[in-house]
Motif scaffolding. Structure first.
Motif, PDB file in Angstrom:
ATOM      1  N   GLU A 216       0.778  -1.179   0.219  1.00  0.00           N
ATOM      2  CA  GLU A 216       0.069   0.034   0.022  1.00  0.00           C
ATOM      3  C   GLU A 216       1.038   1.344   0.093  1.00  0.00           C
ATOM      4  OE1 GLU A 216      -2.284  -0.378   3.276  1.00  0.00           O
ATOM      5  OE2 GLU A 216      -3.843  -2.094   2.491  1.00  0.00           O
ATOM      6  N   ASN A 217       1.961   1.072   0.823  1.00  0.00           N
ATOM      7  CA  ASN A 217       2.907   2.244   0.607  1.00  0.00           C
ATOM      8  C   ASN A 217       3.973   2.268  -0.237  1.00  0.00           C
ATOM      9  OD1 ASN A 217       2.038   3.876   3.598  1.00  0.00           O
ATOM     10  ND2 ASN A 217       2.076   1.611   3.832  1.00  0.00           N
ATOM     11  N   ARG A 227      11.325   6.143   3.063  1.00  0.00           N
ATOM     12  CA  ARG A 227      10.735   5.069   3.946  1.00  0.00           C
ATOM     13  C   ARG A 227      10.600   5.277   5.090  1.00  0.00           C
ATOM     14  NH1 ARG A 227      14.318  -0.104   2.500  1.00  0.00           N
ATOM     15  NH2 ARG A 227      13.437   0.547   0.381  1.00  0.00           N
ATOM     16  N   LYS A 228      11.682   5.823   5.644  1.00  0.00           N
ATOM     17  CA  LYS A 228      11.853   6.230   6.956  1.00  0.00           C
ATOM     18  C   LYS A 228      10.790   7.250   7.394  1.00  0.00           C
ATOM     19  CE  LYS A 228      15.076   7.811  10.837  1.00  0.00           C
ATOM     20  NZ  LYS A 228      16.315   8.400  10.963  1.00  0.00           N
ATOM     21  N   ASN A 229      10.387   8.271   6.425  1.00  0.00           N
ATOM     22  CA  ASN A 229       9.534   9.257   6.645  1.00  0.00           C
ATOM     23  C   ASN A 229       8.046   8.706   6.838  1.00  0.00           C
ATOM     24  OD1 ASN A 229      11.224  11.244   6.665  1.00  0.00           O
ATOM     25  ND2 ASN A 229      11.018  11.892   4.417  1.00  0.00           N
ATOM     26  N   ILE A 230       7.861   7.477   6.121  1.00  0.00           N
ATOM     27  CA  ILE A 230       6.347   6.875   5.880  1.00  0.00           C
ATOM     28  C   ILE A 230       6.336   6.092   7.456  1.00  0.00           C
ATOM     29  CG2 ILE A 230       5.165   4.912   5.164  1.00  0.00           C
ATOM     30  CD1 ILE A 230       6.298   5.608   2.333  1.00  0.00           C
ATOM     31  N   LEU A 231       7.408   5.520   7.918  1.00  0.00           N
ATOM     32  CA  LEU A 231       7.391   4.760   9.044  1.00  0.00           C
ATOM     33  C   LEU A 231       6.938   5.716  10.277  1.00  0.00           C
ATOM     34  CD1 LEU A 231      10.170   2.379   8.807  1.00  0.00           C
ATOM     35  CD2 LEU A 231       7.780   1.872   8.368  1.00  0.00           C
ATOM     36  N   GLU A 233       5.448   8.667  10.080  1.00  0.00           N
ATOM     37  CA  GLU A 233       4.335   9.013   9.981  1.00  0.00           C
ATOM     38  C   GLU A 233       3.033   8.104  10.476  1.00  0.00           C
ATOM     39  OE1 GLU A 233       3.141  10.269   5.935  1.00  0.00           O
ATOM     40  OE2 GLU A 233       4.531  11.584   6.014  1.00  0.00           O
ATOM     41  N   LYS A 234       3.210   6.978  10.596  1.00  0.00           N
ATOM     42  CA  LYS A 234       2.297   5.624  10.773  1.00  0.00           C
ATOM     43  C   LYS A 234       2.510   5.292  12.089  1.00  0.00           C
ATOM     44  CE  LYS A 234       0.904   4.766   6.511  1.00  0.00           C
ATOM     45  NZ  LYS A 234      -0.421   4.736   5.885  1.00  0.00           N
ATOM     46  N   PHE A 235       3.772   5.450  12.542  1.00  0.00           N
ATOM     47  CA  PHE A 235       3.779   4.680  14.022  1.00  0.00           C
ATOM     48  C   PHE A 235       4.393   5.718  14.910  1.00  0.00           C
ATOM     49  CE2 PHE A 235       4.215   1.435  10.649  1.00  0.00           C
ATOM     50  CZ  PHE A 235       3.076   0.521  11.164  1.00  0.00           C
ATOM     51  N   TRP A 236       4.582   5.373  16.317  1.00  0.00           N
ATOM     52  CA  TRP A 236       5.066   6.043  17.239  1.00  0.00           C
ATOM     53  C   TRP A 236       6.527   5.985  17.181  1.00  0.00           C
ATOM     54  CZ3 TRP A 236       2.384   8.983  20.060  1.00  0.00           C
ATOM     55  CH2 TRP A 236       0.733   8.623  20.314  1.00  0.00           C
TER      56      TRP A 236
END
Length: 442
Positions: A216-217, A227-231, A233-236
Motif C-alpha cells: 500500500e505504501n 521509507r523512514k518518513n512513512i514509518l 508518520e504511521k507509527f510512534w
C-alpha cells in the motif's frame, strides 16, 4: 467445570522416550517409553482425575500439508529403533487400558486437537488442557484452553504463552511463519530471528498486514529516506526505530524475497480447525481409571517386568505408624534456628515441600519437611492454623540451608526448587492473608 485432557500421542510418546533414561527387561527389550506412559496414566492421571481424556494420533502417511510443500517434515530425523520397537506395545497397552483414541486419515493430531479445542472453547463450563510440546498448538491458548507440560507440572495460559513467545497466542502462527520451525521443516525468513519477528508482529500485526503495508505504501519503489518518513508518520517514534532496522535495504530485501515462503510457511503452520468428526461424542471419552489395571493389563505388565505398577502384587508397604518414627513440629522461629544448627552437623538430609497445587504459578508453600535420620524428622509449618514460623525467618533458613556444603536429597526436587525460588522472591506476607488457603486445606 468439565475438565478435558487432549493428549497429542506422538509428541507425548517422544517426550517420554527422550525425557527418561533407557530401561530394559532382563531379556534386553527397551521399555522406558512404555513404562513411563503406563505410570503416567496409573499415577498422575488418577491423581489429577480429569472428566474426559482423549488420546489423539497422527494419521499414517502423508496429509494435505505435503500437497502444499513436498518438503514438509522432510528433514525430521527417523524415529529411533529403540522407540519404534516400543510403539506397537504402547498402542496395545492403550487399547487394553480402554483409553479411547482418535485417528483421522489425512490429518495430524494437531488438526483434531484444534477442532476439539475450538468446539469446546465456547462452552463456559469446559476447561481444556492440551498435553503436547508442539509450538503451533500454543496458538490455541485462550481463557479456557491451556498447554500443559506434565513433566514440569506447568500450565501455559495466555500470560505464560506471551512470556514464552513475546506475542499474543493468536499470533503464534504468524510468528512461526517468520522464524520457521525446524521440527516440521517450515522455512523461515532469512535474517529474521525471534526478536525481529516479535517487533514486526507486535507493531504491524499479521503476515498479511505486513505485506499489505509494504504494498500500500509502495515501499519497494521508494528510497530509504522516504521509507523512514512513512514509518514515522504511521507509527510512534520508539516503534519506528525498531521497524526501520528491518526496512533497511539488505534486511528489507530479504523480507521482500521471502514473500512466497512467508505465506507458504503460514499455511503449513496453520492448524485445520474444521476436521469432520463423524459420530463424535464427548461422553465416549470419559476418564475411567478403573479400567487401567485389569487382569489383561496386569498380564502385560508382568511380561514387561513392571512389577512396581501392579499395586496389590507389590510387597506390602509399611504404614507410618509401623515405622515407630516421631515427627517433630517446627512451629516457631526459635525452633527453626535450632533445627538449622542441627542440620549443619550432618553431611546429608532429605528435603520435601507440600503445596496447594501442582501448577507452579498457582502453588503456595504450606510446609517444608526435613529428614536427617529416623530420630530426627522435622515438619516446618508455614500456614496451617496452628502456630507457624514467620516467612522472614523461613526465607532466611532456606537461603542458608542451600548455601551449606551438604547433600540434599529429594523426590521431584526440580519442582521443590522452583517453589522455593518463587517463595524467596515474594514479599513477606501477613499470615492473615492465608485464611482462604487454610480453609481449602482443612
Amino acid at each position: 467445570m468439565k475438565r478435558i485432557y487432549l493428549i497429542d500421542a506422538s509428541s507425548f510418546i517422544y517426550r517420554m522416550f527422550y525425557g527418561v533414561p533407557e530401561m530394559k527387561t532382563k531379556s534386553g527389550e527397551v521399555v522406558n517409553a512404555i513404562f513411563w506412559m503406563a505410570r503416567f496414566f496409573l499415577v498422575q492421571m488418577k491423581y489429577e482425575n480429569p472428566d474426559y481424556l482423549i488420546f489423539i494420533k497422527d494419521a499414517k502417511w502423508k496429509n494435505f500439508r505435503h500437497e502444499l510443500d513436498e518438503n514438509y517434515k522432510a528433514t525430521r530425523d527417523k524415529m529411533p529403533d529403540n522407540l519404534r520397537s516400543q510403539m506397537p506395545v504402547i498402542y496395545d497397552m492403550i487399547e487394553k487400558m480402554w483409553i479411547p483414541s482418535i485417528e483421522i486419515q489425512g490429518y495430524e493430531a494437531d488438526d483434531i486437537i484444534w477442532t476439539l479445542a475450538n468446539k469446546y472453547n465456547w462452552e463456559t463450563d469446559c476447561e481444556i488442557d492440551i498435553l503436547s510440546w508442539d509450538k503451533d498448538l500454543y496458538s490455541l491458548v485462550s481463557k479456557n484452553v491451556c498447554i500443559y507440560d506434565t513433566m514440569k507440572k506447568k500450565k501455559f495460559g495466555i500470560e505464560e504463552t506471551k512470556e514464552k513467545f513475546w506475542v499474543e497466542p493468536k499470533m503464534i502462527i504468524d510468528y512461526l511463519a517468520i522464524v520457521g520451525d525446524k521440527a516440521d521443516n517450515i522455512p523461515w525468513i532469512d535474517w529474521f530471528w525471534p526478536q525481529k519477528a516479535v517487533n514486526l508482529i507486535n507493531i504491524i500485526w499479521t503476515i498479511e498486514d505486513i505485506y499489505n503495508f509494504i504494498d500500500e505504501n509502495k515501499i519497494e519503489e521508494i528510497s530509504e529516506k522516504e521509507r523512514k518518513n512513512i514509518l514515522e508518520e504511521k507509527f510512534w517514534e520508539e516503534n519506528t526505530k525498531k521497524l526501520f532496522s528491518m526496512f533497511k535495504w539488505k534486511t528489507f530485501e530479504k523480507l521482500i524475497n521471502s514473500r512466497e515462503n512467508a505465506f507458504l510457511s503460514k499455511k503449513l503452520a496453520t492448524i485445520e480447525l474444521n476436521v469432520e468428526l463423524d459420530g463424535f461424542s464427548l461422553e465416549n471419552f470419559k476418564f475411567l481409571p478403573e479400567n487401567y489395571l485389569t487382569e489383561e493389563v496386569k498380564e502385560l505388565f508382568r511380561k514387561l517386568e513392571f512389577n512396581s505398577l501392579i499395586w496389590e502384587e507389590a510387597p506390602k508397604q509399611k504404614k507410618w505408624e509401623d515405622l515407630w518414627l516421631k515427627v517433630k513440629i517446627v512451629d516457631s522461629d526459635e525452633k527453626l534456628e535450632k533445627l538449622f544448627n542441627l542440620i549443619k552437623m550432618f553431611p546429608q538430609i532429605s528435603f520435601d515441600t507440600e503445596t496447594t497445587s501442582l501448577d507452579i504459578m498457582k502453588a503456595k508453600l504450606v510446609w517444608v519437611s526435613i529428614y536427617i535420620n529416623d530420630s530426627e524428622i522435622y515438619y516446618i509449618n508455614r500456614c496451617h492454623k496452628w502456630n507457624s514460623v514467620s516467612d522472614e525467618k523461613l526465607k532466611d533458613f532456606l537461603r542458608k540451608l542451600f548455601d551449606l556444603d551438604i547433600t540434599i536429597v529429594g523426590h521431584n526436587i526440580k519442582y521443590d526448587l522452583e517453589i522455593i525460588d518463587l517463595f524467596l522472591k515474594q514479599e513477606y506476607l501477613n499470615l492473615s492473608s492465608w485464611n482462604v488457603i487454610q480453609e481449602s486445606l482443612f
